[in-house]
Design a protein around this motif. Sequence first.
Motif, short mmCIF file in Angstrom:
data_model
loop_
_atom_site.label_atom_id
_atom_site.label_comp_id
_atom_site.label_asym_id
_atom_site.label_seq_id
_atom_site.Cartn_x
_atom_site.Cartn_y
_atom_site.Cartn_z
N MET A 82 49.44 -44.07 109.68
CA MET A 82 50.13 -42.81 109.39
C MET A 82 49.80 -41.76 110.47
N SER A 83 48.52 -41.57 110.71
CA SER A 83 48.09 -40.56 111.69
C SER A 83 48.53 -40.94 113.10
N GLY A 84 48.42 -42.24 113.42
CA GLY A 84 48.79 -42.69 114.76
C GLY A 84 50.25 -42.41 115.06
N HIS A 85 51.10 -42.63 114.07
CA HIS A 85 52.53 -42.35 114.22
C HIS A 85 52.74 -40.87 114.54
N CYS A 86 52.04 -40.01 113.80
CA CYS A 86 52.20 -38.56 113.98
C CYS A 86 51.69 -38.10 115.35
N GLN A 88 59.41 -33.75 118.09
CA GLN A 88 58.00 -33.76 117.68
C GLN A 88 57.89 -33.65 116.16
N GLN A 89 58.56 -34.58 115.48
CA GLN A 89 58.46 -34.67 114.03
C GLN A 89 58.19 -36.12 113.69
N ALA A 90 57.44 -36.35 112.64
CA ALA A 90 57.21 -37.72 112.20
C ALA A 90 57.39 -37.76 110.69
N PHE A 91 58.07 -38.82 110.22
CA PHE A 91 58.34 -38.97 108.80
C PHE A 91 58.28 -40.45 108.47
N GLY A 92 57.70 -40.78 107.34
CA GLY A 92 57.64 -42.18 106.94
C GLY A 92 57.57 -42.33 105.44
N LEU A 93 57.76 -43.56 104.98
CA LEU A 93 57.72 -43.86 103.55
C LEU A 93 56.42 -44.57 103.20
N TYR A 145 48.26 -33.41 108.96
CA TYR A 145 48.10 -32.27 109.87
C TYR A 145 47.37 -32.74 111.13
N ILE A 146 47.98 -32.47 112.27
CA ILE A 146 47.34 -32.80 113.56
C ILE A 146 46.88 -31.49 114.19
N SER A 147 45.58 -31.37 114.39
CA SER A 147 45.03 -30.12 114.95
C SER A 147 45.34 -30.04 116.43
N GLU A 148 45.06 -28.87 117.00
CA GLU A 148 45.33 -28.71 118.44
C GLU A 148 44.45 -29.64 119.29
N PHE A 149 43.40 -30.19 118.67
CA PHE A 149 42.54 -31.14 119.40
C PHE A 149 42.95 -32.59 119.14
#
Length: 182
Positions: free
Chosen positions: A18-22, A38-43, A156-160
């Motif tokens: 999930m995170s890797g996709h985002c 720059q959007q990610a969506f999944g089921l 949520y992906i932080s600026e880092f």
Amino acid sequence: MMKVANGILMEKMVADEMSGHCVRKLNCDFMPEETMEQQAFGLVGGKISNNILSVQMVVPLYENFRYDESLRQDMNEAIMNHSIPSELAVEERAWIASPKEVQKALALFDKYDLSLIGSYHMHHENSWNGVQSKELPSKLDEYLARDSEMVMFIVYISEFGEAKVRAFYEGKLGEEMEIFLK
Ligand SMILES: [Zn+2]
């Protein structure tokens, strides 16, 4: 799915997918069949037993169907009426799953005896302006998820580039479900 579970058990591998996709979408590392944004969506597929919802599979989606002519106008209106102002143009926000991709995902879940229990999407620093935490569903998220009987996972992906995943039943702030990684 009614809200019968209190917690969510998630395999670490699934959380990482999930995170890797985002992170990949945020870094504009697009695949050829993907809507380039720059959007990610999944089921999310899983099952419930003993009041625990276990998440076993995620299916990243490729095509953002909200650009389809039949839906564009409705979604633009929903965004204008319900969202927090953002640097992004109205047109560039929100995701609608393509019916074809949903069909495919449902067939896959079925094969492994799982149900569609929710969806995930990404938030990042530029998702909107202001102080409201980007780890939480936005007003628009809650509006779009009303009566869905599904869990909304916010990645949520932080600026880092660090990912944090939280889950909310029907996108409601007051109905967060705790995630346990295993
Ligand atoms: Zn959102």
